[in-house]
Structure formats: structure tokens, C-alpha cells
Design a protein around this motif. Structure first.
Motif, PDB file in Angstrom:
ATOM      1  N   GLU A 111       0.810  -1.217   0.000  1.00  0.00           N
ATOM      2  CA  GLU A 111       0.000   0.000   0.000  1.00  0.00           C
ATOM      3  C   GLU A 111       0.845   1.271   0.000  1.00  0.00           C
ATOM      4  O   GLU A 111       0.283   2.367   0.027  1.00  0.00           O
ATOM      5  N   HIS A 112       2.154   1.128  -0.031  1.00  0.00           N
ATOM      6  CA  HIS A 112       3.023   2.309   0.013  1.00  0.00           C
ATOM      7  C   HIS A 112       3.503   2.647  -1.402  1.00  0.00           C
ATOM      8  O   HIS A 112       4.170   1.837  -2.037  1.00  0.00           O
ATOM      9  N   PRO A 113       3.183   3.837  -1.905  1.00  0.00           N
ATOM     10  CA  PRO A 113       3.527   4.152  -3.303  1.00  0.00           C
ATOM     11  C   PRO A 113       5.016   4.233  -3.584  1.00  0.00           C
ATOM     12  O   PRO A 113       5.420   4.149  -4.748  1.00  0.00           O
ATOM     13  N   CYS A 114       5.848   4.385  -2.567  1.00  0.00           N
ATOM     14  CA  CYS A 114       7.297   4.402  -2.789  1.00  0.00           C
ATOM     15  C   CYS A 114       7.893   2.997  -2.780  1.00  0.00           C
ATOM     16  O   CYS A 114       8.921   2.755  -3.408  1.00  0.00           O
ATOM     17  N   TYR A 115       7.247   2.095  -2.085  1.00  0.00           N
ATOM     18  CA  TYR A 115       7.787   0.748  -1.919  1.00  0.00           C
ATOM     19  C   TYR A 115       7.233  -0.233  -2.949  1.00  0.00           C
ATOM     20  O   TYR A 115       7.786  -1.307  -3.152  1.00  0.00           O
TER      21      TYR A 115
END
Length: 298
Positions: A28-32
Motif C-alpha cells: 500500500e506504500h507508493p514508494c515501496y
């Protein structure tokens, strides 16, 4: 994300399976997760104005609406002001899954950061908590971050050789003193590496940012990536330098040069290739910021 794409993390040289909560903090993390960057958003709370190091590429502007880069925000918020903003953001943009603190200064050098994290834990425990840091105070603050539920950390690591680091930093503030030159670079690096290891041992997901500075650390970047991979860092983000302050005359790498460097680093650690160099008050999906309407008084 396929079932087996991120099955384990390397901790103390052993492959340790991710638990469901860690997988959520990836998916759910856009960077990960490159897939999540199209579906999930993040919001940065600009509550940390002070910084404890001076990078030779850094100019921090607190009232700048036309630039999109780290260290920039339009308003520095007080911790108690963040709750209304978070409520508005989550109600209006339910795709926001991550609440982070990324400045505009060094989050760990500001007590407001921890006041904010405490409020978030009490009032909004579900969104992923994320923090960006230069790592100088990370070993001393890691337990407090864990207590408040910070599971995703970004550490800016621009050199693992103090002879290169001293070219990048003007000074480091440590225990009431300003350190310069090699002494400053050695102290910063020692703290960064110690903090990264502690974070990974606590099963936090770690992203390393490295500013790509031609003529300064470009010949050294693969070494940094290799070290990051050996330590168990989850992903590695290469950021082209923005020419300003003491590095205003440096020509940044081209997109092709950046890609070539990422390709050289990729055998050692997963590459983040979709970074948008977010502002300290960024809200929304990567490259689709919506903070203007949320900060509006209308």
C-alpha cells in the motif's frame, strides 16, 4: 504484486519471511511498490522545520508554492493542526494509505515530529506511518519511532566513505557542537549505518535515498548500493542532484545516465525507479498532488 515477489527479508544474514503487516506496508506504500503508486496515495505532514546538518545541495524554503522538491513546503504545521488536515485528506481522498513526515528539516531533530506521531497513533492508527531522515539521530530515536508505529523509513545515504562525505556536507551538529570536514562525515556515517541496522533488526522497511552528484559521488554509488543490499535494505532510490547552494554549478545527470547507474546498482538492491522528489507537504498520488485544495481556507 505476485505471491512470491517479496517473500523474505534478510536480517542478520538470514532470510526472514515478511509478516502480513509488513506486506501491507509494502503493497500500500507508493514508494515501496510501483503498482501501489498508481492506486495508493501518501500525505506528508510538514511539522519539522529545524535541521541538524547542512548538505551542500540543500536549500530549504518554507513558503514556496511553485517548486516540487524535498525541503519545500508552503506552511509549517503545529502538531495539533495536523489532525484536521488528516481528517480532511482521508475523507476526501480515501486512497491515501500513508502518513509521513519528511521535513522540511530533519524530522528526528524536532520534538514536534514525536508529538505528531503520538497524536496519529491515538487518532489514526491504521494508515502506514513513514518517516524520512538523514540518520544522524536514528540510533537514539529508533525505539520511540517503533513505539509510535513507524514501520517505513527512508534514510539519505550519500556516501559510505567519509572522504567523499566531507565533500557533501558543510557541517553536522552533534551534542551541541558543529562538526566539519572529515570529523563530520565520519560521525554522520557511523550513526547512519548503526541506525539502518537497528531499523532492519526491528523489521522496519528501509529505503535508502542517494543523491547522484556528478564529480562528487558518482563513482561511489554502486558501492553504496552494494552496502545497502548487504544490510538488508528493501529498496534504493537514486535522486539526481538539483543544482543549488554550493553545488549550483554542477550539471545533474541525464535521465539516461541515471538509468545506467540504476542498472549497475540493481544486482545488489531493488531499485525504486518512479520517484517524484516529493515536497515536504505533498499529498496525493505520486505526481498527482492535491494539497492545494486541502490547505485552502475556503
Amino acid at each position: 504484486m505476485s505471491k512470491n515477489e517479496y517473500p523474505t527479508a534478510k536480517i542478520d544474514g538470514k532470510d526472514v519471511p515478511y509478516d502480513p503487516e509488513q506486506l501491507r506496508k509494502i503493497n500500500e506504500h507508493p514508494c515501496y511498490s510501483e503498482k501501489a503508486c498508481h492506486t495508493s496515495g501518501r500525505m506528508h505532514l510538514p511539522v519539522a522545520p529545524k535541521c541538524n546538518i547542512q548538505c551542500n545541495y540543500c536549500v530549504r524554503d518554507f513558503d514556496c508554492v511553485n517548486e516540487s522538491r524535498p525541503g519545500v513546503c508552503s506552511t509549517v504545521l503545529k502538531p495539533e493542526e495536523t489532525l484536521e488536515l488528516v481528517e480532511k485528506a482521508l475523507k476526501q481522498f480515501p486512497y491515501i494509505k500513508v502518513i509521513g513526515i519528511a521535513g522540511p528539516g530533519e524530522p528526528l531533530a524536532n520534538e514536534e515530529t514525536f508529538d505528531t506521531l503520538k497524536l496519529l497513533k491515538e487518532n489514526y492508527p491504521t494508515p502506514i506511518k513513514c518517516l524520512s531522515t538523514n540518520g544522524l539521530l536514528l540510533p537514539e530515536k529508533i525505539d520511540e519511532l517503533e513505539k509510535y508505529g513507524v514501520g517505513n523509513l527512508t534514510i539519505t545515504l550519500n556516501a559510505i566513505d567519509p572522504a567523499i562525505g566531507e565533500k557533501i556536507y558543510s557541517f553536522v551538529e552533534w551534542e551541541g557542537k558543529k562538526l566539519h570536514g572529515r570529523e563530520a562525515a565520519e560521525k554522520l556515517l557511523s550513526q547512519q549505518l548503526k541506525g539502518i541496522k537497528m531499523a532492519i533488526d526491528k523489521k522496519m522497511l528501509v529505503k535508502i535515498n542517494t543523491v547522484y552528484i556528478p564529480g562528487i559521488n558518482d563513482h561511489h554509488i554502486v558501492d553504496i548500493a552494494r552496502k545497502a543490499g548487504e544490510m538488508g535494505v528493501f529498496t534504493y532510490n537514486l535522486i539526481p542532484v538539483i543544482p543549488q547552494y554550493k553545488f549550483k554549478d554542477i550539471v545533474p545527470p541525464t535521465l539516461a545516465e541515471k538509468k545506467n547507474m540504476q542498472d549497475k546498482c540493481s544486482p545488489y538492491v531493488k531499485q525504486m525507479r518512479h520517484c517524484q522528489r516529493c515536497r515536504s507537504d505533498a499529498i496525493g498520488k505520486l505526481g498527482q498532488d492535491v494539497q492545494g485544495c486541502l490547505y485552502s481556507k475556503e
